[in-house]
Scaffold this motif. Structure first.
Motif, short mmCIF file in Angstrom:
data_model
loop_
_atom_site.label_atom_id
_atom_site.label_comp_id
_atom_site.label_asym_id
_atom_site.label_seq_id
_atom_site.Cartn_x
_atom_site.Cartn_y
_atom_site.Cartn_z
N UNK A 1 0.83 -1.20 0.00
CA UNK A 1 0.00 0.00 0.00
C UNK A 1 0.87 1.25 0.00
N UNK A 2 1.97 1.19 0.74
CA UNK A 2 2.86 2.37 0.81
C UNK A 2 3.59 2.60 -0.52
N UNK A 3 3.95 1.53 -1.20
CA UNK A 3 4.60 1.69 -2.51
C UNK A 3 3.60 2.22 -3.54
N UNK A 4 2.36 1.71 -3.49
CA UNK A 4 1.34 2.21 -4.40
C UNK A 4 1.12 3.70 -4.20
N UNK A 5 1.01 4.10 -2.95
CA UNK A 5 0.78 5.52 -2.64
C UNK A 5 2.00 6.36 -3.01
N UNK A 6 3.19 5.79 -2.83
CA UNK A 6 4.42 6.48 -3.20
C UNK A 6 4.48 6.72 -4.71
N UNK A 7 4.12 5.69 -5.48
CA UNK A 7 4.11 5.83 -6.94
C UNK A 7 3.16 6.94 -7.37
N UNK A 8 1.95 6.94 -6.83
CA UNK A 8 0.96 7.95 -7.22
C UNK A 8 1.43 9.35 -6.86
N UNK A 9 2.00 9.50 -5.67
CA UNK A 9 2.52 10.82 -5.26
C UNK A 9 3.68 11.26 -6.14
N UNK A 10 4.56 10.33 -6.45
CA UNK A 10 5.70 10.64 -7.32
C UNK A 10 5.22 11.10 -8.69
N UNK A 11 4.28 10.37 -9.28
CA UNK A 11 3.77 10.74 -10.60
C UNK A 11 3.11 12.12 -10.57
N UNK A 12 2.23 12.33 -9.61
CA UNK A 12 1.50 13.61 -9.53
C UNK A 12 2.47 14.77 -9.35
N UNK A 13 3.43 14.62 -8.46
CA UNK A 13 4.37 15.72 -8.21
C UNK A 13 5.20 16.04 -9.44
N UNK A 14 5.59 15.02 -10.19
CA UNK A 14 6.35 15.25 -11.42
C UNK A 14 5.51 16.04 -12.43
N UNK A 15 4.25 15.69 -12.58
CA UNK A 15 3.39 16.38 -13.54
C UNK A 15 3.08 17.81 -13.10
#
Length: 425
Positions: free
Chosen positions: A171-185
């Motif tokens: 769950x933490x990796x999933x949330x990390x991926x989503x946060x990483x993607x959003x912040x990059x965009x």
């Protein structure tokens, strides 16, 4: 939707372009053209009858004022009215039939898109080498279960086949991926949108999914009204409707949006060995990019979006390839598509994590989305979309490509600030 004027003036070109998709719709195009001739003929008759009606209606007051008998003219008006009503009904039927046929036509592939199905897809380039292991490699299902990252059994118990539960480090990796993607965009100037997950029929119509693929989505009926909505299969379906029936100004373009949503898909695959784990599911998370551009800015926007999606996979350090899809493998509404496909070592195959597509003005015609150009005239916008990224295949790729001999999983460097660990043990 295609331009009727283009079909009328270049029917052979349209037929040939559609045949590149391994579809033969020549008879449909011929029928559209036949109806178009009939429709214009009836339109001419309606306009002529209405002109007669207008002339007669102007005559009546003058005749009455002069004390003349208008009985015969009134009778003629009655006949004209009945004829106009019949012609209007015929015209309505022709227009509806023509529209239905137009909606059955896919977008035309760009000229440089090769003909054929997925076997004609062309890998354009690769990033990094395939990972090589000097120990017995494990698959992502076993690794995720061993670390308590994914609970497949309880996911299936409460959601059925094609469902899973993220927990713990998963769950933490999933949330990390989503946060990483959003912040990059966000850093690249995209506006974040959190759209409704239940959409009205018009959204699927504009996106090009309806009416042809109306049975492929999950539908929700309201038991207290006639209201019926569908669960979005991708955030693109919502984002390409933001400016439906709007006119944008030239200085508003390009408009750049991202959205995070779960995606809901009825068809989750065949549950074969290569579809195990999170490779296919009825619900998965995705960050989606959409742009509205002028036709002149469309190609540059496409290159930008492909580059952005690639950069995310590169920053995660994953081996992948970029493929240009053949016409028959492009989705119904798209003129061109590039896929970013990550390597899944245990399967020995590449799996798509991002699909970047240009719809040109196909969706804009359906949604009546325009901008006013420098010439002062209204023009259709171009719409583009790209996954940035879908997580359900990124995580298996990370888990497998970053596995270690002792069974631990190294966390990609860009995710460590979000997760607070370097290695999952």
């Amino acid at each position: 939707m295609l331009d009727l004027k283009m079909i009328r003036t270049e029917p052979d070109k349209v037929k040939a372009a559609i045949q590149k998709r391994e579809m033969n719709l020549d008879s449909v195009i011929d029928e559209i053209l036949k109806i178009d001739v009939d429709r214009r003929a009836v339109t001419g008759k309606v306009e002529a009858k209405k002109a007669e009606q207008n002339a007669a209606s102007k005559q009546i007051p003058a005749m009455k004022k002069a004390g003349q008998d208008t009985t015969e003219l009134m009778a003629q008006m009655k006949v004209l009215s009945a004829e106009i009503k019949e012609y209007d009904a015929e015209l309505g039927e022709l227009e509806e039939k023509q529209k239905d046929l137009m909606l059955s036509l896919p977008n035309l592939p760009d000229e440089d898109v090769v003909a054929g199905g997925k076997e004609q897809n062309v890998p354009l380039h690769y990033f990094k080498e395939k990972p090589v292991f000097d120990f017995p490699m494990k698959n992502h299902v076993d690794l995720c279960e061993a670390h308590g990252m994914i609970d497949y059994q309880r996911g299936a118990k409460i959601g059925g086949n094609g469902a899973w539960i993220y927990r713990g480090w998963g769950a933490r990796m999933e949330w990390a991926l989503l946060n990483f993607f959003v912040n990059e965009h966000l850093g690249d100037g995209y506006e974040l949108i959190l759209p409704p997950h239940m959409l009205n029929y018009e959204c699927g119509y504009v996106a090009g999914q309806f009416p042809k693929f109306v049975e492929e989505d999950y539908w929700i009926a309201n038991p207290t009204s006639a209201d019926r909505k569908f669960m979005l299969p991708t955030a693109e379906t919502a984002l390409v409707n933001l400016h439906r029936d709007e006119v944008l100004t030239l200085d508003e373009l390009p408009r750049k949006y991202i959205a995070y949503t779960p995606c809901y898909r009825r068809e989750a695959g065949s549950y074969r060995a290569e579809e195990r784990g999170m490779i296919r599911g009825h619900q998965f998370n995705k960050v989606e990019m959409v742009q509205y551009t002028t036709p002149e800015g469309s190609d540059a926007a496409f290159a930008e979006m492909v580059g952005k999606a690639e950069r995310l996979v590169q920053e995660l350090g994953l081996h992948y390839r970029l493929s240009k899809l053949a016409a028959g493998d492009c989705s119904f509404s798209m003129a061109r598509t590039y896929d970013i496909e990550v390597w899944i070592p245990s399967m020995g195959i590449y799996k798509e994590v991002s699909s970047a597509s240009n719809a040109r003005d196909y969706q804009a015609r359906r949604g009546n989305m325009k901008y006013r150009g420098e010439d002062g005239k209204l023009h259709f916008v171009n719409t583009l979309n790209a996954s940035g990224l879908a997580t359900s295949r990124v995580m298996p790729a990370i888990v497998e490509q970053y596995q270690n001999a002792d069974g631990s999983i190294t966390v990609p460097e860009v995710l460590r600030p979000y997760m607070g660990v370097d290695v999952i043990r």
